[in-house]
Design an enzyme around this catalytic site. Structure first.
Site, PDB file in Angstrom:
ATOM      1  N   HIS A 194       1.503   0.735   4.976  1.00  0.00           N
ATOM      2  CA  HIS A 194       0.246   0.726   5.735  1.00  0.00           C
ATOM      3  C   HIS A 194      -0.964   0.866   4.826  1.00  0.00           C
ATOM      4  O   HIS A 194      -1.943   0.107   4.951  1.00  0.00           O
ATOM      5  CB  HIS A 194       0.240   1.850   6.770  1.00  0.00           C
ATOM      6  CG  HIS A 194      -1.106   2.040   7.406  1.00  0.00           C
ATOM      7  ND1 HIS A 194      -1.603   1.191   8.375  1.00  0.00           N
ATOM      8  CD2 HIS A 194      -2.091   2.961   7.171  1.00  0.00           C
ATOM      9  CE1 HIS A 194      -2.819   1.572   8.719  1.00  0.00           C
ATOM     10  NE2 HIS A 194      -3.141   2.654   8.013  1.00  0.00           N
TER      11      HIS A 194
ATOM     12  N   CYS B 172      -3.522  -3.040  13.637  1.00  0.00           N
ATOM     13  CA  CYS B 172      -3.151  -3.252  12.235  1.00  0.00           C
ATOM     14  C   CYS B 172      -1.877  -4.087  12.200  1.00  0.00           C
ATOM     15  O   CYS B 172      -0.887  -3.743  12.874  1.00  0.00           O
ATOM     16  CB  CYS B 172      -2.927  -1.911  11.529  1.00  0.00           C
ATOM     17  SG  CYS B 172      -2.298  -2.077   9.827  1.00  0.00           S
TER      18      CYS B 172
ATOM     19  N   ASP C  99      -2.774  -2.619 -17.695  1.00  0.00           N
ATOM     20  CA  ASP C  99      -3.714  -1.690 -18.299  1.00  0.00           C
ATOM     21  C   ASP C  99      -3.217  -1.377 -19.706  1.00  0.00           C
ATOM     22  O   ASP C  99      -2.022  -1.200 -19.918  1.00  0.00           O
ATOM     23  CB  ASP C  99      -3.801  -0.425 -17.449  1.00  0.00           C
ATOM     24  CG  ASP C  99      -4.899   0.515 -17.912  1.00  0.00           C
ATOM     25  OD1 ASP C  99      -5.590   0.193 -18.889  1.00  0.00           O
ATOM     26  OD2 ASP C  99      -5.056   1.585 -17.285  1.00  0.00           O
TER      27      ASP C  99
ATOM     28  N   CYS D 169       2.755  -0.366  11.445  1.00  0.00           N
ATOM     29  CA  CYS D 169       2.009  -0.304  12.707  1.00  0.00           C
ATOM     30  C   CYS D 169       2.606  -1.218  13.781  1.00  0.00           C
ATOM     31  O   CYS D 169       2.525  -0.915  14.977  1.00  0.00           O
ATOM     32  CB  CYS D 169       0.545  -0.652  12.468  1.00  0.00           C
ATOM     33  SG  CYS D 169      -0.348   0.607  11.524  1.00  0.00           S
TER      34      CYS D 169
ATOM     35  N   CYS E  16       0.329  -4.514   9.810  1.00  0.00           N
ATOM     36  CA  CYS E  16       1.360  -4.142   8.841  1.00  0.00           C
ATOM     37  C   CYS E  16       2.667  -3.787   9.548  1.00  0.00           C
ATOM     38  O   CYS E  16       2.689  -3.493  10.753  1.00  0.00           O
ATOM     39  CB  CYS E  16       0.892  -2.994   7.954  1.00  0.00           C
ATOM     40  SG  CYS E  16       1.056  -1.341   8.667  1.00  0.00           S
TER      41      CYS E  16
ATOM     42  N   ASP F 125      -8.445  -1.505  -8.482  1.00  0.00           N
ATOM     43  CA  ASP F 125      -7.057  -1.035  -8.494  1.00  0.00           C
ATOM     44  C   ASP F 125      -7.056   0.473  -8.334  1.00  0.00           C
ATOM     45  O   ASP F 125      -8.029   1.142  -8.694  1.00  0.00           O
ATOM     46  CB  ASP F 125      -6.364  -1.402  -9.807  1.00  0.00           C
ATOM     47  CG  ASP F 125      -6.685  -0.401 -10.912  1.00  0.00           C
ATOM     48  OD1 ASP F 125      -5.830   0.459 -11.189  1.00  0.00           O
ATOM     49  OD2 ASP F 125      -7.793  -0.457 -11.477  1.00  0.00           O
TER      50      ASP F 125
END
Length: 373
Positions: free
Chosen positions: A335, A304, A92, A309, A306, A266
């Site tokens: 997560h 999930c 950015d 999890c 991840c 984003d």
């Protein structure tokens, strides 16, 4: 020869699935990009970030200009080597950060004079300086330097800022020193005024860019206004280039944006809210500190994949957050980032399968959001 291509692979309504090719690899869109403001996604190591499977990440040129400085990062071999990230990256320009320093900056036609909020030292960034900073940092995609008016600005204030953004854009393209290996994305401004948004699209698409961004939609407007201006603006942008909606990142925002034809997103939100105990679920955001999770031995979200999890319970993560243990913040960040990355990937697959409308309706109904076609 350009290192950037975009192939549109499928559409359903305004929703799109594409493939954006960069020097550091492809980005299958729609995609969520985690934000590594200071060249790190907060609370996550690069290995932990990689496990959430983002295709592209961000860093912020304004913050890296102040500390440690682009010269040091360039000496290290550019952002990719500096932070050991092998995939595509975007920076950015700092226009939004300068906007947020309203009490410490002065905007002129030349650029922006501002004070470092930490040291108090005076600095100047204009279009030329922003391009030099980003050329030194070396991301795949760099953003044009723009003036971002606040959400409650008047029509005349927004018109003035938008026209200056267009004048600065010309100077950005003139100063861009690495057009072959760094794409420069212009930013559409115009606040919540459709006539200004339409005029801004006409102005920025005069330039031979590899993609275009919609800015100024996360600066104080209501969620309904953000959605309305996104739905109005996105279809006006070229269909054969990626469209990037800057700075929004709740599950609701992503669904709205994809439905409107956005390809890239984003936001700092997934890690920011994680540090305060919040986590994303299909039925909305929850707070792990709530007493209901004291003896809850289920994962944050069933099925999930991840790390948080797969390996830990709500009760355990609640215990960590209650004691302000950094591991708890890391697990929730893993997560939340994974959740948004996966949500955009699922939306992409739904578009490819011709099932996006069903997917969108199901997700919105679970989130109890109004569905607008």
């Amino acid at each position: 020869m350009s290192h950037f291509t975009f192939q549109l692979q499928a559409t359903q309504g305004q929703a799109r699935a594409g493939n954006f090719l960069t020097p550091h690899g492809q980005v299958l869109t729609p995609a969520f990009m985690p934000v590594g403001t200071h060249s790190t996604v907060k609370t996550l190591t690069q290995n932990q970030l990689a496990q959430t499977q983002p295709q592209m990440i961000l860093a912020n040129a304004y913050h890296l200009y102040l500390r440690p400085g682009p010269a040091l990062i360039q000496k290290a071999g550019g952002l990719h080597r500096w932070m050991n990230w092998r995939g595509p990256m975007l920076t950015d320009s700092g226009g939004f950060q300068v906007f947020s320093l309203s009490k410490h900056r002065k905007i002129t036609e030349a650029g922006v004079t501002f004070r470092d909020p930490v040291s108090g030292a005076a600095h100047f960034i204009g279009p030329k300086e922003s391009m030099a900073i980003q050329n030194a940092l070396g991301p795949d995609v760099m953003m044009a330097f723009d003036e971002c008016p606040p959400g409650q600005a008047t029509f005349e204030q927004v018109r003035s800022a938008t026209e200056r953004t267009h004048r600065w854009l010309e100077r950005c393209f003139e100063a861009h020193a690495r057009p072959d290996d760094q794409a420069l994305f212009p930013i559409v401004q115009g606040g919540t005024f459709e006539s200004l948004r339409e005029g801004s699209v006409q102005a920025v698409t005069q330039y031979p860019a590899h993609g275009y961004a919609i800015g100024g939609v996360s600066v104080g407007e209501s969620q309904d206004k953000v959605a309305a201006i996104t739905r109005f603006t996105a279809p006006l942008l070229p269909a054969d280039k990626p469209r990037y909606l800057m700075g929004v990142g709740t599950p609701e925002d992503l669904l709205m944006g994809i439905h409107a034809g956005i390809d890239l997103f984003d936001c700092v939100m997934p890690t920011r809210v994680a540090r305060h105990g919040a986590f994303f679920t299909p039925t909305g955001r929850q707070n792990i500190k709530n007493a209901q999770y004291t003896e809850d031995f289920a994962p944050l979200v069933e099925d999930c994949p991840c790390e948080a999890c797969r390996n830990h319970s709500r009760a355990y993560i609640r215990h960590l957050l209650r004691l302000n243990e950094s591991a708890g913040k890391t697990l929730l960040s893993i997560h939340n980032v994974s959740y948004l990355v996966r949500l955009t990937a699922q939306a992409r697959q739904a578009v490819l399968n011709g099932q996006f409308d069903d997917f969108y309706n199901q997700q919105c109904q679970a989130l109890k959001q109004r569905v607008t076609h």
